[in-house]
Scaffold this active site. Structure first.
Site, short mmCIF file in Angstrom:
data_model
loop_
_atom_site.label_atom_id
_atom_site.label_comp_id
_atom_site.label_asym_id
_atom_site.label_seq_id
_atom_site.Cartn_x
_atom_site.Cartn_y
_atom_site.Cartn_z
N VAL A 61 0.52 -0.89 0.14
CA VAL A 61 -0.48 -0.26 0.39
C VAL A 61 0.67 1.04 -0.02
O VAL A 61 1.30 2.07 0.72
CB VAL A 61 -0.65 -0.01 1.04
CG1 VAL A 61 -1.55 1.66 1.32
CG2 VAL A 61 -1.60 -1.06 0.94
N ALA A 106 4.51 4.02 3.22
CA ALA A 106 3.92 2.84 2.35
C ALA A 106 3.89 1.76 3.27
O ALA A 106 4.43 1.94 4.90
CB ALA A 106 4.56 2.46 0.94
N LYS A 107 3.59 0.73 3.10
CA LYS A 107 3.54 -0.26 3.98
C LYS A 107 3.51 -1.43 3.09
O LYS A 107 2.30 -1.79 2.94
CB LYS A 107 2.67 -0.54 5.65
CG LYS A 107 3.13 -1.31 6.38
CD LYS A 107 4.22 -0.47 7.12
CE LYS A 107 4.17 -1.25 8.20
NZ LYS A 107 5.65 -0.26 8.81
N GLY A 108 3.63 -3.28 3.49
CA GLY A 108 3.68 -4.26 2.62
C GLY A 108 3.67 -4.95 3.50
O GLY A 108 3.40 -5.09 5.06
N ASP A 147 10.64 -5.38 8.33
CA ASP A 147 8.66 -4.75 9.87
C ASP A 147 8.70 -6.32 10.50
O ASP A 147 10.29 -6.92 10.65
CB ASP A 147 7.88 -4.63 8.84
CG ASP A 147 7.21 -3.97 10.14
OD1 ASP A 147 7.03 -2.34 10.09
OD2 ASP A 147 5.97 -4.00 10.54
#
Ligand code: NAD
Length: 417
Positions: A61, A106-108, A147
């Site tokens: 995202v 962002a993050k995934g 992460d």
């Protein structure tokens, strides 16, 4: 008062709404910022070691990138939701703006129980995932980082996959890499050290002498351990720590390295010599000057907020305090350093890594730590100044600063076409 059901995204959107109201934000810009710019869903097919094919859902995202390329971690765990990843991407946008580093959020993630995977399976999964989102990544587009359940090795595979597909080496496409392939000195300790720089600023503002302060830390993982070491170096007395199996208290103070060695030997911090074993609930309610939740979200809630006896709560973890508990702590006069400010040391040193890669330099640990201290101190002071001016708590001020800087960039750039 009963517990209220929140999703990560409803909390993040409520925070944005509050900041938008306080800032008098244009309704259109508020609407723009409440949605991510792009959400990429992928299906990742992997040949497993037993010869069968596994299919896993992955997502990336990208929230907003007006201040610079997207930046954010990639996590691997079984029940990742789009809701949570979107909320985390939004928080990354504000965090980068508060730290005043030129990135968007962002993050995934990939829905996978990585503990059940062999190293080779994890490598194949990572490379396939990167190949599916490749065209949206890049050192000037979107730069991933580690992460939950991903690490420096995962980042090395990402760098190699991206570089192979490009045809040349691109270390600046990802951060949190091992030092031997372009990682930065000081990245591992950065989040924990940053937490303690924030605590120092908060303590100075309330005339609390850190040399005499007692500190309790929930979670002795990467962030919790390095926060404990940095707190001890600053002269604080670390009186309590915990992990998923429970905690320990010793009013005379603990040596974090010795506790970690005991945990590595026995699998838990409990049973450490000279200490009393306590539950995680008791640890949170310990009388201390500084409480650092450094493990999970939703730990300080309307159920226990009334029994928190710290003078400062430093949110090292993401989202450890619920919105209702926030109000209770504020009414009790407890100074809360919000996650989007308190744990921005990690992304700050990730930014330093990217700058070093782009300029083909390698800074010393001393250089990294000194630049980190300057950046975090400045971010804390900016938030503190705004909170005094607005007569608001630190979380509201941090959100106003982050959202305000992003909104200003949108206004300045205009809307194309
Ligand atoms: P980690 O996996 O290294 O450590 C987590 C620790 O929490 C472990 O010691 C674990 O035993 C403990 N824990 C788990 N459940 C617990 C429970 N119920 N009670 C007490 N302790 C418990 O993770 P980390 O990298 O240290 O991250 C910790 C938090 O900080 C997370 O919320 C993460 O999102 C946030 N964070 C991390 C970074 C970073 O750079 N690592 C940056 C920003 C935010």
């Amino acid at each position: 008062m009963g517990a209220i059901e929140h999703t990560p995204l409803t909390v993040a959107q409520a925070q944005l709404k509050l900041a938008a109201k306080k800032l008098g934000l244009d309704a259109g810009i508020h609407k723009m910022l409440s949605q991510p710019k792009r959400s990429i869903m992928v299906s990742i097919d992997v040949r497993l070691d037993n010869g069968t094919i596994g299919v896993f859902n992955g997502v990336r995202v990208q929230h907003w990138d007006v201040r610079g390329p997207f930046k954010g971690g990639i996590r691997y765990y079984p029940d990742i939701t789009l809701n949570e990843v979107t909320a985390l991407a939004m928080l990354m946008t504000w965090k980068c703006a508060i730290a005043d580093i030129p990135y968007g959020g962002a993050k995934g993630g990939v829905c996978v129980d990585s503990k059940k995977f062999s190293k080779r399976e994890l490598e194949r999964l990572t490379r396939r995932y990167v190949s599916l989102i490749f065209e949206y990544l890049g050192p000037h587009r979107d730069i991933p980082a580690p992460d939950m359940y991903t690490n420096a090795q995962t980042m090395a595979w990402i760098m190699d996959t991206y570089s192979q597909l490009k045809g040349y080496s691109v270390p600046e496409c990802v951060t949190g890499k091992p030092v031997e392939v372009g990682g930065s000195e000081g990245r591992t300790e950065a989040t924990g050290r940053g937490v303690i720089h924030c605590v120092k600023q908060a303590a100075d503002n309330m005339n609390l002498r850190l040399g005499k302060a007692s500190v309790a830390i929930q979670g002795l993982g990467n962030v919790g351990f390095h926060a404990a070491v940095a707190a001890s170096e600053m002269g604080c007395k670390v009186i309590a720590v915990s992990d998923s199996k429970g905690g320990i208290i010793c009013e005379n103070g603990l040596n974090p390295a010795e506790v970690l060695a005991h945990k590595e030997r026995t699998g838990t911090v409990q049973g450490f010599k000279g200490c009393r074993d306590v539950s995680n609930e008791e640890l949170l309610e310990t009388r201390c000057d500084v409480l650092i939740p450094a493990a999970l979200g939703n730990q300080i809630t309307c159920e226990n907020a009334d029994r928190i006896h710290a003078r400062i709560v430093a949110e090292a973890a993401n989202g450890p305090t619920t919105p209702e508990a926030d109000k209770v702590l504020h009414e009790k006069g407890i100074v809360l350093i919000p996650d989007i400010l308190c744990n921005c040391g990690g992304v700050t040193v990730s930014y330093f890594e990217w700058v070093q890669n782009l300029t083909r330099e390698h800074w010393t640990l001393e250089e990294v730590n000194s630049k980190l201290e300057k950046k975090i101190t400045r971010a804390f002071d900016d938030v503190h100044e705004l909170s005094s001016k607005e007569q608001s708590d630190m979380r509201t001020a941090a959100l106003m600063l982050g959202v305000g800087r992003v909104a200003k960039a949108i206004e300045t750039l205009g809307l194309w076409p």
